[in-house]
Design a protein around this motif. Structure first.
Motif, PDB file in Angstrom:
ATOM      1  N   VAL A  76      49.682  59.570  34.970  1.00 30.11           N
ATOM      2  CA  VAL A  76      50.431  58.336  34.778  1.00 30.11           C
ATOM      3  C   VAL A  76      51.923  58.657  34.737  1.00 30.11           C
ATOM      4  N   LYS A  77      52.708  57.749  35.308  1.00 32.92           N
ATOM      5  CA  LYS A  77      54.141  57.981  35.378  1.00 32.92           C
ATOM      6  C   LYS A  77      54.778  57.883  33.993  1.00 32.92           C
ATOM      7  N   VAL A  78      55.767  58.725  33.792  1.00 35.20           N
ATOM      8  CA  VAL A  78      56.482  58.769  32.528  1.00 35.20           C
ATOM      9  C   VAL A  78      57.070  57.404  32.164  1.00 35.20           C
ATOM     10  N   SER A  79      57.619  56.734  33.155  1.00 33.23           N
ATOM     11  CA  SER A  79      58.281  55.450  32.891  1.00 33.23           C
ATOM     12  C   SER A  79      57.311  54.483  32.232  1.00 33.23           C
TER      13      SER A  79
ATOM     14  N   SER B 168      54.275  55.201  30.658  1.00 32.76           N
ATOM     15  CA  SER B 168      53.765  55.682  29.378  1.00 32.76           C
ATOM     16  C   SER B 168      54.804  55.483  28.275  1.00 32.76           C
ATOM     17  N   LEU B 169      56.044  55.833  28.569  1.00 29.82           N
ATOM     18  CA  LEU B 169      57.092  55.716  27.562  1.00 29.82           C
ATOM     19  C   LEU B 169      57.342  54.272  27.182  1.00 29.82           C
TER      20      LEU B 169
ATOM     21  N   HIS C  84      61.570  49.469  34.466  1.00 27.47           N
ATOM     22  CA  HIS C  84      61.906  50.674  35.198  1.00 27.47           C
ATOM     23  C   HIS C  84      61.607  50.637  36.680  1.00 27.47           C
ATOM     24  N   SER C  85      60.639  49.848  37.075  1.00 26.82           N
ATOM     25  CA  SER C  85      60.316  49.941  38.489  1.00 26.82           C
ATOM     26  C   SER C  85      59.651  48.662  38.975  1.00 26.82           C
TER      27      SER C  85
END
Ligand SMILES: Nc1ncnc2c1ncn2[C@@H]1O[C@H](COP(=O)(O)OP(=O)(O)O)[C@@H](O)[C@H]1O
Ligand SMILES: Nc1ncnc2c1ncn2[C@@H]1O[C@H](COP(=O)(O)OP(=O)(O)O)[C@@H](O)[C@H]1O
Ligand SMILES: [Mg+2]
Ligand SMILES: [Mg+2]
Lengths: 77, 147, 147
Positions: free
Chosen positions: A14-17, A19-20, A69-70
């Motif tokens: 999973v992408k950091v963006s 999860s964070l 973020h995206s």
């Protein structure tokens, strides 16, 4: 989809963006909760302990929760 | 006992967020409250944004420096520095609502916010020799230092 | 387009955590996976711990440097450097399970872990002139850079 997401999460791809941002939202809620409870702003270690995460994660995730973020997240969340 | 760090980074807007996390990570050793942490991060945002937008006119290949020293008493010394165009009239620049770039819809409140969140703010600057902010903040209570 | 940062910090054990968050914040601009982030943070932990424990024999007043360069292709260049005692036999030091401090219950696996998580690791060191690790890692896929 829940199953798949859990699987993706487990294998760490999973992408950091993303999860964070999830942790960041938990931090925000917990901060409000503890502020009411204690009558003051909680310290970073108090938040970390309450969420059973490290202060490192609190610091990093708190920032990530700030802004979308995206495009991916806009579509899939 | 003092602990110290200095970070140097490119004058790119995405590094504002990087600088915020870096200061938060360093300061978190003093176990600040979430509110104190937010205040320091806001100060870093304002100072770094000023360096990028005003100091370097949004040119991305320059450098910004941030130095922080902390000690067990909870005192935070923070220096943010650029090598940009500098400020001719510091007193004017520090006035609430003053901005040299009204066309960018800047609020002119950056310095006011910084002064509000820090105990002391010293600005050293002159045209052509960059700008240095020297700031100090004492955290509310002496807290245990976690290692 | 490259983005670059350098951070210098005291050789204190609590700065291992600081260095981990700092690299995480910088690398996050490339939006890596959680695994990739964990790998880089682990590398930083091992290298910084080595600098503190071996390079500086746990003396806290020295400096450690970490420099990172990233670009849109997802390539990460990471340099971690100390001015400590240095390494006489680099080849031996890099062997799995080798440790010069077995009395501290060190695992001797630091270099092996670093090599495992990075695409390339170059060690420059000699007695008296400190140790520099020069590492490169390419993130799995080319990712968009989010600002
Ligand atoms: N690092 C800097 N380099 C050059 N000029 C600066 C710098 N920081 C602030 N200034 C000047 O001070 C003014 C006021 O700054 P500030 O209070 O942050 O308001 P704003 O950024 O909204 O203009 C800026 O408009 C600019 O002219
Ligand atoms: N920065 C450094 N300065 C001096 N010696 C080092 C440094 N990093 C590693 N070494 C040497 O290399 C050996 C192997 O390091 P490592 O694989 O991390 O194992 P460990 O730290 O468990 O001993 C260390 O025991 C030490 O002798
Ligand atoms: Mg401003
Ligand atoms: Mg080691």
């Amino acid at each position: 989809i829940g199953e798949i997401q859990r699987f993706i999460r487990d294998d760490g791809s999973v992408k950091v963006s993303r999860s964070l941002k999830e942790i960041g939202n938990k931090i925000r809620k917990k901060k409000d909760e503890l502020t009411k409870q204690m009558g003051r702003s909680p310290t970073i270690h108090e938040i970390a302990d309450a969420l059973e995460i490290t202060p490192e994660e609190v610091v990093h995730a708190q920032e990530a929760a700030k802004s979308p973020h995206s495009i991916h997240e806009t579509i899939f969340e | 006992m003092k602990n110290e760090m200095t970070v140097e980074f490119s004058s790119r807007s995405e590094n504002e967020s990087f600088a915020r996390v870096t200061i938060a990570a360093f300061i978190s050793q003093l176990d600040p409250t979430m509110d104190e942490l937010t205040e320091i991060k806001t100060v870093v945002s304002e100072a770094v944004t000023n360096a990028i937008i005003h100091g370097y006119n949004n040119e991305e290949h320059h450098k910004i420096w941030m130095k922080c020293t902390i000690d067990d008493s909870g005192e935070i010394e923070l220096i943010i520095k650029d090598d940009g165009i500098g400020i001719a009239n510091i007193e004017e620049a520090r006035q609430p609502l003053y901005t040299s770039k009204p066309e960018l819809e800047r609020s002119g409140m950056g310095f006011t916010i910084i002064e509000n969140f820090m105990d002391s703010v010293e600005v050293t600057s002159s045209p052509g020799s960059g700008t240095t902010l020297h700031m100090v903040k004492q955290l509310a209570k002496t807290k245990t230092v976690y290692n």
